[in-house]
Write an enzyme that holds these catalytic residues in place. Structure first.
Site, PDB file in Angstrom:
ATOM      1  N   PHE A 125       0.763  -1.321   0.042  1.00  0.00           N
ATOM      2  CA  PHE A 125       0.025   0.001  -0.125  1.00  0.00           C
ATOM      3  C   PHE A 125       0.899   1.151  -0.025  1.00  0.00           C
ATOM      4  CE2 PHE A 125      -2.363   2.946   3.004  1.00  0.00           C
ATOM      5  CZ  PHE A 125      -3.538   3.180   2.144  1.00  0.00           C
ATOM      6  N   GLY A 126       0.991   1.954  -1.249  1.00  0.00           N
ATOM      7  CA  GLY A 126       2.121   2.980  -1.293  1.00  0.00           C
ATOM      8  C   GLY A 126       1.337   4.281  -0.989  1.00  0.00           C
ATOM      9  N   THR A 128       2.397   6.265   2.253  1.00  0.00           N
ATOM     10  CA  THR A 128       3.283   7.543   2.970  1.00  0.00           C
ATOM     11  C   THR A 128       4.429   7.587   2.167  1.00  0.00           C
ATOM     12  OG1 THR A 128       2.514   6.390   5.070  1.00  0.00           O
ATOM     13  CG2 THR A 128       4.651   7.471   5.002  1.00  0.00           C
ATOM     14  N   ALA A 132       4.883  13.051   3.807  1.00  0.00           N
ATOM     15  CA  ALA A 132       3.289  13.134   3.777  1.00  0.00           C
ATOM     16  C   ALA A 132       3.101  11.875   4.634  1.00  0.00           C
ATOM     17  CB  ALA A 132       2.723  12.960   2.178  1.00  0.00           C
ATOM     18  N   GLN A 343       7.729  -4.717  33.853  1.00  0.00           N
ATOM     19  CA  GLN A 343       8.017  -4.339  35.140  1.00  0.00           C
ATOM     20  C   GLN A 343       7.910  -5.283  36.096  1.00  0.00           C
ATOM     21  OE1 GLN A 343       8.775  -1.326  35.558  1.00  0.00           O
ATOM     22  NE2 GLN A 343       8.883  -1.192  37.771  1.00  0.00           N
ATOM     23  N   GLY A 347      14.196  -7.527  36.305  1.00  0.00           N
ATOM     24  CA  GLY A 347      15.532  -7.412  35.272  1.00  0.00           C
ATOM     25  C   GLY A 347      15.446  -8.391  34.261  1.00  0.00           C
ATOM     26  N   GLU A 370      -0.254   3.259  10.607  1.00  0.00           N
ATOM     27  CA  GLU A 370      -1.906   3.416  10.187  1.00  0.00           C
ATOM     28  C   GLU A 370      -2.639   4.550  11.000  1.00  0.00           C
ATOM     29  OE1 GLU A 370      -3.800   0.144   8.823  1.00  0.00           O
ATOM     30  OE2 GLU A 370      -1.817  -1.160   8.746  1.00  0.00           O
ATOM     31  N   GLU A 374      -2.738  10.510  17.632  1.00  0.00           N
ATOM     32  CA  GLU A 374      -3.217  11.813  17.654  1.00  0.00           C
ATOM     33  C   GLU A 374      -4.289  12.046  16.542  1.00  0.00           C
ATOM     34  OE1 GLU A 374      -0.159  11.040  18.240  1.00  0.00           O
ATOM     35  OE2 GLU A 374       0.436  11.865  20.112  1.00  0.00           O
TER      36      GLU A 374
HETATM   37  N1  COS Z   1     -13.505   7.814   4.101  1.00  0.00           N
HETATM   38  C1  COS Z   1     -13.894   8.217   3.003  1.00  0.00           C
HETATM   39  N2  COS Z   1     -13.776   9.651   2.541  1.00  0.00           N
HETATM   40  C2  COS Z   1     -12.887  10.170   3.522  1.00  0.00           C
HETATM   41  C3  COS Z   1     -12.311   9.696   4.645  1.00  0.00           C
HETATM   42  C4  COS Z   1     -12.714   8.424   4.961  1.00  0.00           C
HETATM   43  N3  COS Z   1     -12.458   7.802   6.241  1.00  0.00           N
HETATM   44  N4  COS Z   1     -11.624  10.751   5.451  1.00  0.00           N
HETATM   45  C5  COS Z   1     -11.367  11.802   4.493  1.00  0.00           C
HETATM   46  N5  COS Z   1     -12.532  11.469   3.386  1.00  0.00           N
HETATM   47  C6  COS Z   1     -12.442  12.392   2.244  1.00  0.00           C
HETATM   48  C7  COS Z   1     -13.282  13.478   2.896  1.00  0.00           C
HETATM   49  O1  COS Z   1     -14.833  13.357   2.773  1.00  0.00           O
HETATM   50  C8  COS Z   1     -12.946  14.691   1.583  1.00  0.00           C
HETATM   51  O2  COS Z   1     -13.685  14.576   0.612  1.00  0.00           O
HETATM   52  P1  COS Z   1     -14.002  15.964  -0.395  1.00  0.00           P
HETATM   53  O3  COS Z   1     -12.916  16.282  -0.827  1.00  0.00           O
HETATM   54  O4  COS Z   1     -15.032  15.217  -1.382  1.00  0.00           O
HETATM   55  O5  COS Z   1     -14.930  16.678   0.800  1.00  0.00           O
HETATM   56  C9  COS Z   1     -11.462  14.330   1.456  1.00  0.00           C
HETATM   57  O6  COS Z   1     -11.142  12.787   1.768  1.00  0.00           O
HETATM   58  C10 COS Z   1     -10.522  14.996   2.345  1.00  0.00           C
HETATM   59  O7  COS Z   1     -10.808  14.958   3.575  1.00  0.00           O
HETATM   60  P2  COS Z   1     -10.294  15.883   4.820  1.00  0.00           P
HETATM   61  O8  COS Z   1     -10.446  17.106   4.489  1.00  0.00           O
HETATM   62  O9  COS Z   1     -10.973  15.364   6.015  1.00  0.00           O
HETATM   63  O10 COS Z   1      -8.803  15.642   4.737  1.00  0.00           O
HETATM   64  P3  COS Z   1      -7.486  15.862   5.735  1.00  0.00           P
HETATM   65  O11 COS Z   1      -6.619  16.357   4.742  1.00  0.00           O
HETATM   66  O12 COS Z   1      -7.962  16.805   6.665  1.00  0.00           O
HETATM   67  O13 COS Z   1      -7.119  14.526   6.542  1.00  0.00           O
HETATM   68  C11 COS Z   1      -6.901  12.990   8.157  1.00  0.00           C
HETATM   69  C12 COS Z   1      -7.911  14.106   7.155  1.00  0.00           C
HETATM   70  C13 COS Z   1      -6.129  13.575   9.057  1.00  0.00           C
HETATM   71  C14 COS Z   1      -8.008  11.942   8.878  1.00  0.00           C
HETATM   72  C15 COS Z   1      -6.161  11.998   7.058  1.00  0.00           C
HETATM   73  O14 COS Z   1      -5.238  12.827   6.468  1.00  0.00           O
HETATM   74  C16 COS Z   1      -5.575  10.866   7.857  1.00  0.00           C
HETATM   75  O15 COS Z   1      -6.242   9.799   8.057  1.00  0.00           O
HETATM   76  N6  COS Z   1      -4.185  11.064   7.997  1.00  0.00           N
HETATM   77  C17 COS Z   1      -3.329   9.807   8.547  1.00  0.00           C
HETATM   78  C18 COS Z   1      -2.937   9.105   7.531  1.00  0.00           C
HETATM   79  C19 COS Z   1      -2.468   7.717   7.876  1.00  0.00           C
HETATM   80  O16 COS Z   1      -2.985   7.065   8.572  1.00  0.00           O
HETATM   81  N7  COS Z   1      -1.026   7.411   7.512  1.00  0.00           N
HETATM   82  C20 COS Z   1      -0.426   6.357   7.891  1.00  0.00           C
HETATM   83  C21 COS Z   1      -0.422   5.333   6.793  1.00  0.00           C
HETATM   84  S1  COS Z   1       0.369   3.746   7.603  1.00  0.00           S
HETATM   85  S2  COS Z   1      -0.248   2.580   6.178  1.00  0.00           S
END
Ligand code: COS
Length: 387
Positions: A125-126, A128, A132, A343, A347, A370, A374
């Site tokens: 799953f690409g 990150t 970003a 804990q 040791g 994931e 926060e």
């Molecule tokens: N399911 C479907 N659509 C979603 C969604 C979800 N869970 N979350 C957001 N969206 C959609 C929104 O509805 C919005 O759509 P529109 O543009 O049509 O209005 C769009 O995506 C953008 O959403 P939003 O403005 O809420 O995005 P943000 O940039 O504010 O980001 C968070 C939201 C912080 C929740 C998101 O960036 C996130 O989950 N970040 C963490 C990423 C992560 O987990 N990375 C680790 C990966 S390790 S594999």
């Protein structure tokens, strides 16, 4: 009476099968793999033979056709013994095969899924990138359409991508900026990129503190060309696909937290009945028995939250909030139980000879990967009807 807390016989049998495999096949090699930071192709293939790949995928595409709760139990039972093997299965099923299954067209599903349901092939799953992570919309990887050749040309990089740099990796779903929307925001699209695509460099990332025997890769795209129809679903729907996939992925990270917490309690319960101080077994000291009681209580709460979230997903009800809660809480309980377990071991808990040391390290990933704790709180707060 609409609540059902009893596991079906089928689920009990599945739990028992995976538990036996984890105890007999994974436990004996987990320490060595962790020390050598080695991804085991052999264990991965054997997990495939056991039916732990393509768990929720329809048998029409080679999958096992399990329901979501069953899949969660699979991940939990693996994590009870080893976070790394659980990570391989969780990342492959929910993040790798999941998007192809949910958003792929018929031709794509028939082409890619059967291999991903056997243990012979992994998919990654690409999402990150170095710049970003939490801000997943800040992707800089680009895909430009080459009209003359009907191809997309991808440039950029990805980091911390589980299962992306192993010999078994068949491909990666890559989120890239494919244009600009009318509102000025980037248009995101997901592309199906084979692991052997020309211009794609995949590097194994080393020196991890945790999940040391899972495969983590860094990817570089240098004019990688994929056919015009390598788009997953619809152009421009990449970010939503990624967010929905993460909702599913958070359920499996929750299951990993629950399993890790249970494993930490298992080994602590065993130890307190062997170790003596001040002339008695240490569980006879309230200082210790209170720890055990607290661990068991938190695990019970985590389990109920986890299974409810998985049940909501299974019933096709909204589950985004509960998935974030389960991921947040189960990872906190995992950290708590591994710390309190350590804990209790004193040791010895600091020595690699005892798996509680590995569990303590592995727990750290759960509050970061994931979506950090926060980010989970942001997602949960957005569902509280605030105006
Ligand atoms: N399911 C479907 N659509 C979603 C969604 C979800 N869970 N979350 C957001 N969206 C959609 C929104 O509805 C919005 O759509 P529109 O543009 O049509 O209005 C769009 O995506 C953008 O959403 P939003 O403005 O809420 O995005 P943000 O940039 O504010 O980001 C968070 C939201 C912080 C929740 C998101 O960036 C996130 O989950 N970040 C963490 C990423 C992560 O987990 N990375 C680790 C990966 S390790 S594999």
């Amino acid at each position: 009476m609409s609540y059902q807390f009893e596991e079906s016989d089928e689920l009990k049998m599945l739990r028992e099968t995976v538990r036996k495999f984890a105890e007999n096949e994974i436990a004996p090699v987990a320490k060595e793999l962790d020390e050598k930071e080695a991804f085991s192709i052999d264990l991965t293939k054997r997990m495939g033979e056991l039916g732990l790949f393509g768990t929720i995928i329809d048998p029409a595409y080679g999958g096992q056709g399990m329901d979501y709760l069953s899949y969660i139990v699979v991940v939990e039972e693996l994590a009870r013994i080893d976070g790394s093997q659980a990570a391989t299965i969780a990342a492959h099923n929910s993040l790798g095969a999941g998007p192809l299954y949910y958003y792929g067209n018929e031709e794509q599903k028939k082409k890619y899924l059967p291999d991903l349901c056997t243990g012979e092939g992994l998919w990654a799953f690409g999402l990150t990138e170095a710049g970003a992570g939490s801000d997943a919309q800040a992707s800089r990887t680009t895909a430009v359409y080459d009209n003359a050749n009907d191809e997309w040309v991808i440039n950029g990089s990805k980091i911390w991508i589980t299962n992306s740099a192993s010999e078994l990796t068949k491909g990666i779903t890559v989120q890239a900026v494919s244009g600009k929307l009318e509102n000025g925001r980037p248009e995101m699209t997901c592309f199906i990129v084979p692991a052997d695509a020309k211009g794609l460099t995949r590097k194994v990332m080393h020196d991890k503190m945790m999940w040391r025997s899972s495969n983590t890769g860094e990817l570089y795209f240098d004019d990688v060309r994929v056919p015009g129809d390598a788009i997953l679903g619809v152009r421009g729907s990449g970010f939503k696909q990624m967010m929905e996939t993460l909702d599913n992925g958070r359920l499996s990270i929750g299951a990993m937290g629950l399993g890790l917490a249970k494993g930490a309690l298992d080994m602590t319960l065993k130890y307190v009945q062997e170790r003596e101080t001040f002339g008695v077994k240490i569980y006879k000291h309230q200082a210790i028995s209170f720890k055990l009681a607290e661990m068991a209580t938190r695990i019970e709460a985590a389990e109920n939250l986890m299974y409810k979230a998985a049940w909501l997903k299974q019933e096709n009800k909204p589950f985004e909030k509960e998935a974030a809660m389960a991921k947040l809480y189960c990872s906190e309980v995992a950290e708590y139980c591994s710390r309190e377990g350590q804990q209790t071991f004193g040791g010895y808990g600091l020595m690699k000879e005892y798996p509680i040391e590995r569990f303590y390290r592995d727990a750290a990933l759960l509050r970061i990967g994931e979506g950090t704790s926060e980010i989970q709180r942001i997602v949960i707060a957005r569902h509280l009807g605030l105006r």
